[in-house]
Scaffold this motif. Structure first.
Motif, PDB file in Angstrom:
ATOM      1  N   GLU A 129       0.703  -1.135  -0.135  1.00  0.00           N
ATOM      2  CA  GLU A 129      -0.159  -0.046   0.102  1.00  0.00           C
ATOM      3  C   GLU A 129       0.948   1.222  -0.156  1.00  0.00           C
ATOM      4  O   GLU A 129       1.918   1.255   0.603  1.00  0.00           O
ATOM      5  CB  GLU A 129      -0.874  -0.021   1.006  1.00  0.00           C
ATOM      6  CG  GLU A 129      -1.914  -1.207   1.262  1.00  0.00           C
ATOM      7  CD  GLU A 129      -2.690  -1.042   2.391  1.00  0.00           C
ATOM      8  OE1 GLU A 129      -3.824  -2.023   2.481  1.00  0.00           O
ATOM      9  OE2 GLU A 129      -2.563  -0.366   3.471  1.00  0.00           O
ATOM     10  N   GLN A 130       0.387   2.195  -0.717  1.00  0.00           N
ATOM     11  CA  GLN A 130       1.178   3.445  -1.057  1.00  0.00           C
ATOM     12  C   GLN A 130       0.088   4.624  -0.329  1.00  0.00           C
ATOM     13  O   GLN A 130      -0.753   4.891  -1.247  1.00  0.00           O
ATOM     14  CB  GLN A 130       1.855   3.708  -2.169  1.00  0.00           C
ATOM     15  CG  GLN A 130       2.340   2.403  -2.898  1.00  0.00           C
ATOM     16  CD  GLN A 130       3.680   2.466  -2.267  1.00  0.00           C
ATOM     17  OE1 GLN A 130       4.449   3.109  -1.415  1.00  0.00           O
ATOM     18  NE2 GLN A 130       4.362   1.259  -2.661  1.00  0.00           N
ATOM     19  N   TRP A 131       0.639   5.091   0.561  1.00  0.00           N
ATOM     20  CA  TRP A 131      -0.444   6.289   1.342  1.00  0.00           C
ATOM     21  C   TRP A 131      -0.325   7.784   1.235  1.00  0.00           C
ATOM     22  O   TRP A 131       1.074   8.238   1.174  1.00  0.00           O
ATOM     23  CB  TRP A 131      -0.664   5.997   2.801  1.00  0.00           C
ATOM     24  CG  TRP A 131      -1.361   4.725   3.190  1.00  0.00           C
ATOM     25  CD1 TRP A 131      -0.987   3.414   3.030  1.00  0.00           C
ATOM     26  CD2 TRP A 131      -2.466   4.857   3.831  1.00  0.00           C
ATOM     27  NE1 TRP A 131      -2.074   2.608   3.534  1.00  0.00           N
ATOM     28  CE2 TRP A 131      -3.018   3.411   3.723  1.00  0.00           C
ATOM     29  CE3 TRP A 131      -3.491   5.825   3.961  1.00  0.00           C
ATOM     30  CZ2 TRP A 131      -4.309   2.832   4.272  1.00  0.00           C
ATOM     31  CZ3 TRP A 131      -4.593   5.212   4.390  1.00  0.00           C
ATOM     32  CH2 TRP A 131      -4.949   3.857   4.708  1.00  0.00           C
ATOM     33  N   VAL A 132      -1.154   8.400   1.013  1.00  0.00           N
ATOM     34  CA  VAL A 132      -1.121   9.824   1.084  1.00  0.00           C
ATOM     35  C   VAL A 132      -1.749  10.339   2.299  1.00  0.00           C
ATOM     36  O   VAL A 132      -3.002   9.892   2.703  1.00  0.00           O
ATOM     37  CB  VAL A 132      -1.655  10.578  -0.167  1.00  0.00           C
ATOM     38  CG1 VAL A 132      -1.924  12.068  -0.251  1.00  0.00           C
ATOM     39  CG2 VAL A 132      -1.118  10.214  -1.422  1.00  0.00           C
TER      40      VAL A 132
ATOM     41  N   ILE B 281      -1.555  13.371  -6.275  1.00  0.00           N
ATOM     42  CA  ILE B 281      -1.916  11.878  -5.930  1.00  0.00           C
ATOM     43  C   ILE B 281      -1.877  11.458  -7.223  1.00  0.00           C
ATOM     44  O   ILE B 281      -2.870  11.154  -8.009  1.00  0.00           O
ATOM     45  CB  ILE B 281      -3.307  11.718  -5.211  1.00  0.00           C
ATOM     46  CG1 ILE B 281      -3.145  12.673  -3.859  1.00  0.00           C
ATOM     47  CG2 ILE B 281      -3.428  10.233  -5.001  1.00  0.00           C
ATOM     48  CD1 ILE B 281      -4.569  12.617  -2.970  1.00  0.00           C
ATOM     49  N   ILE B 282      -0.841  10.779  -7.335  1.00  0.00           N
ATOM     50  CA  ILE B 282      -0.613  10.073  -8.815  1.00  0.00           C
ATOM     51  C   ILE B 282      -1.239   8.634  -8.918  1.00  0.00           C
ATOM     52  O   ILE B 282      -1.611   8.252  -7.628  1.00  0.00           O
ATOM     53  CB  ILE B 282       0.969   9.907  -9.210  1.00  0.00           C
ATOM     54  CG1 ILE B 282       1.566   9.212  -7.873  1.00  0.00           C
ATOM     55  CG2 ILE B 282       1.635  11.285  -9.635  1.00  0.00           C
ATOM     56  CD1 ILE B 282       3.226   9.087  -8.183  1.00  0.00           C
ATOM     57  N   GLU B 283      -1.302   8.348  -9.895  1.00  0.00           N
ATOM     58  CA  GLU B 283      -1.997   6.706 -10.128  1.00  0.00           C
ATOM     59  C   GLU B 283      -1.397   5.580  -9.168  1.00  0.00           C
ATOM     60  O   GLU B 283      -2.344   4.878  -8.606  1.00  0.00           O
ATOM     61  CB  GLU B 283      -2.098   6.500 -11.474  1.00  0.00           C
ATOM     62  CG  GLU B 283      -2.618   5.138 -11.805  1.00  0.00           C
ATOM     63  CD  GLU B 283      -2.795   4.658 -12.979  1.00  0.00           C
ATOM     64  OE1 GLU B 283      -3.395   3.631 -13.603  1.00  0.00           O
ATOM     65  OE2 GLU B 283      -2.217   5.454 -14.074  1.00  0.00           O
ATOM     66  N   GLU B 284      -0.139   5.795  -8.957  1.00  0.00           N
ATOM     67  CA  GLU B 284       0.508   4.678  -7.983  1.00  0.00           C
ATOM     68  C   GLU B 284       0.217   4.676  -6.601  1.00  0.00           C
ATOM     69  O   GLU B 284       0.526   3.651  -5.817  1.00  0.00           O
ATOM     70  CB  GLU B 284       2.054   4.786  -8.565  1.00  0.00           C
ATOM     71  CG  GLU B 284       2.465   4.106  -9.938  1.00  0.00           C
ATOM     72  CD  GLU B 284       1.861   5.054 -11.032  1.00  0.00           C
ATOM     73  OE1 GLU B 284       1.561   4.585 -12.122  1.00  0.00           O
ATOM     74  OE2 GLU B 284       1.791   6.235 -10.499  1.00  0.00           O
ATOM     75  N   MET B 285      -0.330   5.916  -6.028  1.00  0.00           N
ATOM     76  CA  MET B 285      -0.644   6.056  -4.806  1.00  0.00           C
ATOM     77  C   MET B 285      -2.081   5.382  -4.409  1.00  0.00           C
ATOM     78  O   MET B 285      -3.072   5.801  -5.338  1.00  0.00           O
ATOM     79  CB  MET B 285      -0.359   7.459  -4.361  1.00  0.00           C
ATOM     80  CG  MET B 285       0.931   8.093  -4.412  1.00  0.00           C
ATOM     81  SD  MET B 285       0.874   9.752  -4.025  1.00  0.00           S
ATOM     82  CE  MET B 285       2.439  10.242  -4.483  1.00  0.00           C
ATOM     83  N   THR B 286      -1.950   4.480  -3.496  1.00  0.00           N
ATOM     84  CA  THR B 286      -3.220   3.791  -3.382  1.00  0.00           C
ATOM     85  C   THR B 286      -4.163   4.087  -2.459  1.00  0.00           C
ATOM     86  O   THR B 286      -5.562   3.835  -2.513  1.00  0.00           O
ATOM     87  CB  THR B 286      -2.786   2.294  -3.372  1.00  0.00           C
ATOM     88  OG1 THR B 286      -2.120   2.023  -2.092  1.00  0.00           O
ATOM     89  CG2 THR B 286      -1.876   1.554  -4.492  1.00  0.00           C
TER      90      THR B 286
END
Length: 265
Positions: free
Chosen positions: A29-32, A206-211
């Motif tokens: 998971e890649q979080w913002v 928030i780019i596409e790769e951030m989930t």
């Protein structure tokens, strides 16, 4: 488990800064993290880095439970980039780009331990990845803001961290440099170099790769989860305390204000 917070509160001088947070970051998971100034973002990061200790609750990072782990050693597995580094400018500005990057191996600002030829070779490899090989031998103080930011991210990756925390990394950058930086962050995620926690005020970053997204307001979690479920008009309007509308273009969210604020004289 990358991050686990159970019933975490942070209280200073009687003020509740973080209020009973429950949050988990799982593998892949890649979080913002989003929230207004004063929402608790900085305190949350300080706790994750072990610079502050929660008043209540349990915290684990990279499988290490706080209170039962060596925090200075844990930090060596966490890359961190923040505007707070400005307080280290006197040290940074006297160093070459390679020296700044190599210092990341030791989680220090400045070099105070023996450095090998291989360390500098690895620093040059990161410079090539970030397309700043042309800066070899240059002193940090001569760089542009965008170049400095790339150097600091390369520094954060020098120790091959399992977690990379980027605290508003695009502040002060123009549009082109911002997009270049986001493209590099995309590469870091796509190559599975490490997990990323990305803190920003700007939804369009928030780019596409951030989930996944965590929304904070007044020290409380408004919502947390997959970004498509969290980045809604209602959740963001509550978080930012102004009516907004979210639209998606090329798998990135963009926000507009529905109605401007007016202050009576």
């Amino acid at each position: 488990m990358i991050v686990e917070m159970k019933n975490v509160s942070f209280i200073r001088e009687g003020r509740v800064i973080l209020d009973r947070l429950h949050w988990e970051v799982q593998e892949n998971e890649q979080w913002v993290i989003l929230g207004l100034n004063g929402s608790g973002k900085t305190s949350l990061l300080n706790i994750l880095l072990g610079y502050e200790y929660p008043s209540k609750g349990e915290v684990s990072v990279l499988g290490h439970r706080f209170g039962k782990t060596n925090l200075p050693e844990l930090r060596k597995h966490i890359g961190f980039v923040s505007n707070s580094f400005e307080r280290f400018q006197p040290t940074l500005e006297s160093e070459t780009v390679e020296e700044v990057i190599v210092s990341g191996k030791f989680a220090s600002i400045g070099l105070y331990e023996p450095v090998t030829v291989e360390d500098f070779h690895q620093a040059e490899q990161w410079m090539n990845v970030f397309r700043i090989g042309y800066l070899k031998g240059k002193t940090y103080r001569t760089l542009s803001q965008g170049e400095k930011r790339k150097v600091l991210i390369a520094r954060a990756l020098m120790a091959k961290p399992k977690l990379l925390i980027l605290d508003e990394p695009t502040v002060g950058l123009d549009m082109l440099t911002r997009e270049e930086l986001l493209a590099l962050i995309k590469d870091v995620i796509m190559k599975k170099v490490c997990h990323v926690l990305y803190v920003t005020h700007y939804i369009e970053e928030i780019i596409e790769e951030m989930t996944h997204v965590l929304l904070l307001k007044d020290g409380k979690i408004i919502a947390a989860g997959q970004k498509e479920k969290i980045l809604t008009d209602d959740y963001l309007s509550e978080t930012f305390q102004i009516d907004v509308h979210v639209r998606w273009e090329h798998n990135r969210p963009w926000v507009s204000i529905k109605k401007a604020l007016h202050f009576s004289k």
